[in-house]
Write a protein that holds these residues in place. Structure first.
Motif, PDB file in Angstrom:
ATOM      1  N   GLU A  28       0.835  -1.205   0.000  1.00  0.00           N
ATOM      2  CA  GLU A  28       0.000   0.000   0.000  1.00  0.00           C
ATOM      3  C   GLU A  28       0.870   1.255   0.000  1.00  0.00           C
ATOM      4  N   TYR A  29       1.958   1.229   0.746  1.00  0.00           N
ATOM      5  CA  TYR A  29       2.868   2.369   0.758  1.00  0.00           C
ATOM      6  C   TYR A  29       3.436   2.617  -0.639  1.00  0.00           C
ATOM      7  N   LEU A  30       3.821   1.550  -1.331  1.00  0.00           N
ATOM      8  CA  LEU A  30       4.362   1.700  -2.684  1.00  0.00           C
ATOM      9  C   LEU A  30       3.336   2.326  -3.626  1.00  0.00           C
ATOM     10  N   HIS A  31       2.105   1.889  -3.521  1.00  0.00           N
ATOM     11  CA  HIS A  31       1.068   2.337  -4.454  1.00  0.00           C
ATOM     12  C   HIS A  31       0.560   3.739  -4.144  1.00  0.00           C
TER      13      HIS A  31
ATOM     14  N   ARG B 277     -10.639  -6.184  -9.068  1.00  0.00           N
ATOM     15  CA  ARG B 277      -9.856  -6.424  -7.848  1.00  0.00           C
ATOM     16  C   ARG B 277      -9.927  -5.210  -6.930  1.00  0.00           C
ATOM     17  N   PRO B 278      -9.770  -5.422  -5.644  1.00  0.00           N
ATOM     18  CA  PRO B 278      -9.776  -4.293  -4.707  1.00  0.00           C
ATOM     19  C   PRO B 278      -8.470  -3.522  -4.787  1.00  0.00           C
ATOM     20  N   THR B 279      -8.445  -2.316  -4.228  1.00  0.00           N
ATOM     21  CA  THR B 279      -7.201  -1.572  -4.090  1.00  0.00           C
ATOM     22  C   THR B 279      -6.445  -2.087  -2.877  1.00  0.00           C
ATOM     23  N   MET B 280      -5.177  -1.707  -2.777  1.00  0.00           N
ATOM     24  CA  MET B 280      -4.401  -2.123  -1.616  1.00  0.00           C
ATOM     25  C   MET B 280      -4.974  -1.515  -0.342  1.00  0.00           C
ATOM     26  N   THR B 281      -5.528  -0.323  -0.419  1.00  0.00           N
ATOM     27  CA  THR B 281      -6.149   0.281   0.763  1.00  0.00           C
ATOM     28  C   THR B 281      -7.337  -0.540   1.226  1.00  0.00           C
ATOM     29  N   ASP B 282      -8.123  -1.040   0.273  1.00  0.00           N
ATOM     30  CA  ASP B 282      -9.240  -1.913   0.616  1.00  0.00           C
ATOM     31  C   ASP B 282      -8.744  -3.177   1.319  1.00  0.00           C
ATOM     32  N   ILE B 283      -7.686  -3.755   0.771  1.00  0.00           N
ATOM     33  CA  ILE B 283      -7.155  -5.002   1.326  1.00  0.00           C
ATOM     34  C   ILE B 283      -6.627  -4.775   2.735  1.00  0.00           C
ATOM     35  N   VAL B 284      -5.886  -3.704   2.931  1.00  0.00           N
ATOM     36  CA  VAL B 284      -5.373  -3.397   4.269  1.00  0.00           C
ATOM     37  C   VAL B 284      -6.521  -3.257   5.256  1.00  0.00           C
TER      38      VAL B 284
ATOM     39  N   ASN C 200      -9.454  -4.663   5.155  1.00  0.00           N
ATOM     40  CA  ASN C 200     -10.011  -5.984   5.460  1.00  0.00           C
ATOM     41  C   ASN C 200      -9.116  -6.798   6.371  1.00  0.00           C
ATOM     42  N   LEU C 201      -7.812  -6.756   6.111  1.00  0.00           N
ATOM     43  CA  LEU C 201      -6.887  -7.537   6.935  1.00  0.00           C
ATOM     44  C   LEU C 201      -6.776  -6.954   8.338  1.00  0.00           C
ATOM     45  N   GLU C 202      -6.901  -5.643   8.464  1.00  0.00           N
ATOM     46  CA  GLU C 202      -6.962  -5.041   9.803  1.00  0.00           C
ATOM     47  C   GLU C 202      -8.172  -5.560  10.560  1.00  0.00           C
ATOM     48  N   ARG C 203      -9.282  -5.632   9.855  1.00  0.00           N
ATOM     49  CA  ARG C 203     -10.511  -6.156  10.465  1.00  0.00           C
ATOM     50  C   ARG C 203     -10.321  -7.618  10.879  1.00  0.00           C
ATOM     51  N   ALA C 204      -9.691  -8.406  10.007  1.00  0.00           N
ATOM     52  CA  ALA C 204      -9.476  -9.822  10.306  1.00  0.00           C
ATOM     53  C   ALA C 204      -8.570  -9.995  11.521  1.00  0.00           C
ATOM     54  N   LEU C 205      -7.496  -9.209  11.581  1.00  0.00           N
ATOM     55  CA  LEU C 205      -6.598  -9.325  12.727  1.00  0.00           C
ATOM     56  C   LEU C 205      -7.286  -8.898  14.009  1.00  0.00           C
ATOM     57  N   PHE C 206      -8.118  -7.871  13.919  1.00  0.00           N
ATOM     58  CA  PHE C 206      -8.861  -7.421  15.097  1.00  0.00           C
ATOM     59  C   PHE C 206      -9.761  -8.538  15.622  1.00  0.00           C
ATOM     60  N   LEU C 207     -10.375  -9.283  14.707  1.00  0.00           N
ATOM     61  CA  LEU C 207     -11.251 -10.377  15.131  1.00  0.00           C
ATOM     62  C   LEU C 207     -10.482 -11.467  15.861  1.00  0.00           C
ATOM     63  N   CYS C 208      -9.195 -11.574  15.575  1.00  0.00           N
ATOM     64  CA  CYS C 208      -8.369 -12.610  16.205  1.00  0.00           C
ATOM     65  C   CYS C 208      -7.708 -12.147  17.496  1.00  0.00           C
ATOM     66  N   GLU C 209      -7.731 -10.845  17.761  1.00  0.00           N
ATOM     67  CA  GLU C 209      -6.970 -10.309  18.890  1.00  0.00           C
ATOM     68  C   GLU C 209      -7.419 -10.905  20.210  1.00  0.00           C
ATOM     69  N   ASP C 210      -6.425 -11.194  21.062  1.00  0.00           N
ATOM     70  CA  ASP C 210      -6.779 -11.590  22.424  1.00  0.00           C
ATOM     71  C   ASP C 210      -6.931 -10.339  23.277  1.00  0.00           C
ATOM     72  N   SER C 211      -7.152 -10.497  24.553  1.00  0.00           N
ATOM     73  CA  SER C 211      -7.452  -9.366  25.429  1.00  0.00           C
ATOM     74  C   SER C 211      -6.289  -8.399  25.545  1.00  0.00           C
TER      75      SER C 211
END
Length: 809
Positions: free
Chosen positions: A621-624, A775-782, A784-795
């Motif tokens: 995303e930084y590159l783009h 295809r999505p943009t890199m900003t879109d992907i970031v 989504n992946l932020e959302r996915a990692l948040f769902l996995c976060e422990d306390s």
């Protein structure tokens, strides 16, 4: 679990069951605009018609459609044994019709509006909007209890109490009735005694509901597999459940396709054709109907329907109720057109943060043209121009070799150039390049990214423009211009640092040479990439160009998810680059090799894999979006994603990179470059390069992280023939079978990880769409992946393993 009492004696009657509805936007969905009447006259399907001056009801029986009270608007309907009911717009009146469609008004009160409507075999229940108390007709109802939502089925009803999230059930013959239906209602209530629920849905002799984490839980009789829900209990896998007499169906969150189980659906939980997406579903005794997302038509299927799905002649049905109040989570797309200016359809709050699977149709428009049309035109032009240019190219090459004029123009390095067939870029190639994908996947890709929900950013709504600039390879001229940003080393220093480039220090290869581990005199551990000077002149010139590119790009790039350039050396024919040493090596080796040490076990968690994918996505995303001018990497693959001592992922190897214009623009470089299995089919076939080419490569990396398989692998099923990971994984994701192809070393995701893993899978599927525009943009992907990692976060929000603690950035 104790055996349930006998199902109510009324079980032999034909009956409809409607998914539970709630006053809050829970996972169970909203009140339906679709109803099924399973009566002696045969199945009757009714819906509230879209794009009409009045939101009136239309019904279809024996393939004949007819309007019901066309002068009256309705907000919701529900069907029973041989009748159905509807709540008039405004909620102040309830009207029911018998099997011959004779109307009878059951409720009229200007002071209290009805919210939610459910019909079982005979009982009709609704909630009073202002008090949340339930009101039932043809049977008693619990008094002075506020409910989230209620559901009526075969002989009993249940609801979720608002204050406690507990399930309360009662017989249709009354709260204190001592009969079989009462005992079954009591049994069902006890089955949920230990659960806090968001909603409950009543079927024949079983029920299903969503708990507070979004997991689907079913209890009751299991004589026909009624409780055998695929991925039962995993959070946020399903929404909108509909239960029949002894089967159930649900819409999957990840792709809006339907999964069914129980009688008639045991073989692989087969439902309807792949690629059909649904807004809502309702069930009859032995069949189910759904409202499609493509054109708001109704499809029915199931054992009682002949097990062959077909469309019911109703016209376009509203995907939700048209209401006058303000929408908390935004307005559904095309709401004004669908409601004809009389109210709006509110977007569901539980779906606002999910990836939209399809675009809502424009009613009355012709079917969209094939998304491959643009590709076909491009291929034709490519073939014509290529034929004419072939002779000129030969002449130009002879001229360059004769005069030496072209030696001053270094060509773009093509590390793994596949053979391009100008007539059919999508055909499989003997060299192992990706074969073509099915038309179903092509259709999905063409529709997957345009739907946006008003009032929200959406997971794929954020867009950032890159800085415009001329497209071309960054050239260094003399490398001394980078001395201020990168340290210059002597060849003797680097020779000593690597023990004369010994084989023991060799750790890999890059776009223009071999990479060695080295240790500088000051103790710094570095990675040193040495250009290969033994190749023929042409290859040397291409590698020299790659050296110049890496030096130019990395001298001006500084980001925590890009490998940092320490310095360089350029003495005679020797060209070397010096980087920070990445202690944990390449992601590719951890996924696909067995000799990288025990530390690879750290990658055997979904949380860590999602974190690594997010790190890489942030670097790209930084590159783009933030490099000036933007940069297209052109060789995103798992071997170019390196892991430092803290397991932070960094993108490496910029030897093939190009400066780029705005991310949505394209460019046609001299020839395609990249790696088989990761190269963008559009770029490979048409030589059209955009930032979306990097998105494709990252999509393949995401699939590697999910499945543990290489980008091109040999399948035992196909007798060792090379198989594209994209062609292997995408159909499984589209059909809702991602869990079957996950890397067995990691295992099935835990309760808090299931939604995250499916979100990554769904994102990857769209990243590898055949055409870049889908295809999505890199900003879109970031995002989504932020959302996915948040769902996995422990306390504590950290990833820990032994003495290593890695905090997500």
């Amino acid at each position: 679990m104790t055996s349930p009492p006998l199902a109510p004696a009324i079980i032999s009657f034909t009956i409809l069951f409607l998914a539970a509805v709630t006053s809050v936007e829970s996972l169970s969905g909203t009140t339906s605009t679709l109803a099924v009447i399973s009566g002696p006259s045969g199945p009757t399907i009714c819906g509230i018609l879209a794009s009409q001056p009045t939101h009136h009801v239309v019904c279809s029986r024996n393939n004949s459609a007819f309007n019901i009270s066309p002068e009256i608007s309705f907000t919701r309907i529900s069907g029973g044994r041989d009748f159905f009911c509807g709540v008039r717009s405004g909620g102040h009146a309830l009207i029911c019709w018998n099997s011959t469609f004779v109307p009878k008004r059951l409720y009229y009160n200007e002071s209290f509006a009805l919210d939610n409507l459910v019909v079982g075999d005979y009982q009709i229940c609704s909630l009073i909007d202002s008090t949340r108390n339930v009101m039932c007709w043809r049977g008693e109802s619990p008094e002075r209890t506020q409910f989230r939502g209620v559901s009526s089925g075969l002989g009993f009803s249940c609801g979720v109490v608002n204050s406690t999230n507990r399930v309360l059930c009662w017989s249709t013959n009354g709260i204190n009735s001592i009969d079989n239906s009462y005992r079954f209602a009591e049994y069902m209530q006890n089955e949920y005694a230990n659960f806090s629920m968001l909603s409950i849905v009543v079927g024949g002799s079983f029920s299903c509901g969503f708990n507070l984490s979004g997991g689907l839980i079913c209890r009751g009789n299991n004589g026909n597999g009624e409780l055998d829900v695929p991925l039962s209990g995993l959070s946020n896998v399903y929404r909108d459940v509909a239960l029949g007499r002894d089967f159930g169906c649900a819409i999957r969150n990840v792709n809006s396709m339907v999964v069914c189980w129980g009688r008639g659906f045991r073989e692989g939980y087969r439902n309807v054709s792949d690629g059909v997406f649904f807004e809502s579903i309702v069930a009859g005794e032995d069949f189910v109907c759904g409202l499609t997302s493509s054109n708001f038509s109704v499809i029915c299927w199931g054992p009682g329907w002949g097990n062959v799905e077909n469309e019911v002649s109703l016209g376009n049905i509203l995907p939700g109720s048209c209401v006058e109040e303000e929408c908390e989570c935004g307005v559904y797309p095309q709401s004004e057109t669908l409601c004809s200016g009389n109210g709006n359809i509110c977007s569901r709050c539980d779906l606002v943060e999910r990836i939209p699977p399809v675009s809502p149709p424009t009613l009355g428009d012709d079917a969209p043209s094939s998304p491959s049309k643009e590709i076909s035109k491009g291929l034709l032009a490519f073939a014509i121009v290529g034929s004419a240019g072939a002779l000129l190219s030969v002449c130009a090459i002879i001229y360059c070799l004769w005069t030496g004029a072209c030696f001053g123009h270094k060509k773009i390095h093509n590390s793994v150039q596949p053979t391009i067939n100008g007539t059919n870029s999508n055909a499989p190639n003997s060299n192992g390049s990706p074969p073509s994908r099915s038309s179903t996947i092509r259709r999905q890709g063409s529709r997957g990214w345009s739907r946006q929900r008003s009032g929200t950013g959406g997971l794929f709504g954020r867009q950032r423009s890159g800085t415009s600039g001329l497209f071309g390879r960054q050239r260094s001229g003399t490398s001394g211009k980078y001395a201020e940003r990168a340290e210059e080393f002597s060849f003797s220093d680097l020779l000593a640092a690597t023990n004369s480039f010994s084989l023991e220090n060799k750790i890999g290869a890059g776009s223009f040479g071999v990479v060695y581990k080295g240790k500088l005199p000051d103790g710094r551990e570095v990675a040193i990439k040495r250009g290969d000077t033994s190749t023929i002149l042409k290859k040397f010139q291409e590698k020299e160009s790659a050296f110049d590119s890496e030096l130019a790009f990395l001298s001006r790039l500084h980001h925590k998810h890009l490998v940092r350039l320490v310095g360089y050396c350029e003495e005679g024919d020797e060209k070397l680059l010096v980087y920070d040493y990445m202690k944990n090596g390449a992601l590719h080796d951890h996924l696909h090799k067995n000799n990288v040490g025990n530390n690879s076990a750290l990658l055997n968690s979904w949380k860590m894999r999602i974190k690594i994918s997010l790190d890489a996505a942030r670097g790209i995303e930084y590159l783009h979006n933030y490099a000036v001018p933007p940069i297209i990497h052109r060789d995103i693959k798992s071997s170019n994603i390196l892991l430092d001592a803290n397991w932070t992922a960094r993108v490496s190897d910029f030897g093939l990179s190009l400066n780029g214009p705005e991310p949505d623009h394209d460019y046609r470089p001299t020839k395609a470059a990249g790696t088989v299995g990761y190269i963008d089919p559009e770029y490979y076939g048409l030589n059209v390069l955009t930032a979306k080419s990097d998105v494709y490569g990252l999509g393949v990396v995401l699939l590697e992280l999910l499945t543990g398989k290489r980008a091109i692998f040999k399948s035992d099923k196909d007798e060792g023939e090379p198989t594209s990971l994209v062609d292997f994984a995408v159909p499984a994701i589209m059909s809702g079978e991602l869990m079957k192809i996950l890397d067995s070393r990691v295992g099935l995701p835990q309760l808090n990880e299931a939604e995250a893993v499916e979100l990554v899978g769904y994102t990857a599927m769209h990243c590898v769409s055949l055409e870049g525009k889908d295809r999505p943009t890199m900003t879109d992907i970031v995002s989504n992946l932020e959302r996915a990692l948040f769902l996995c976060e422990d306390s504590h929000g950290s990833i820990s393993s032994g003495s290593i603690s890695i905090v997500s950035e």
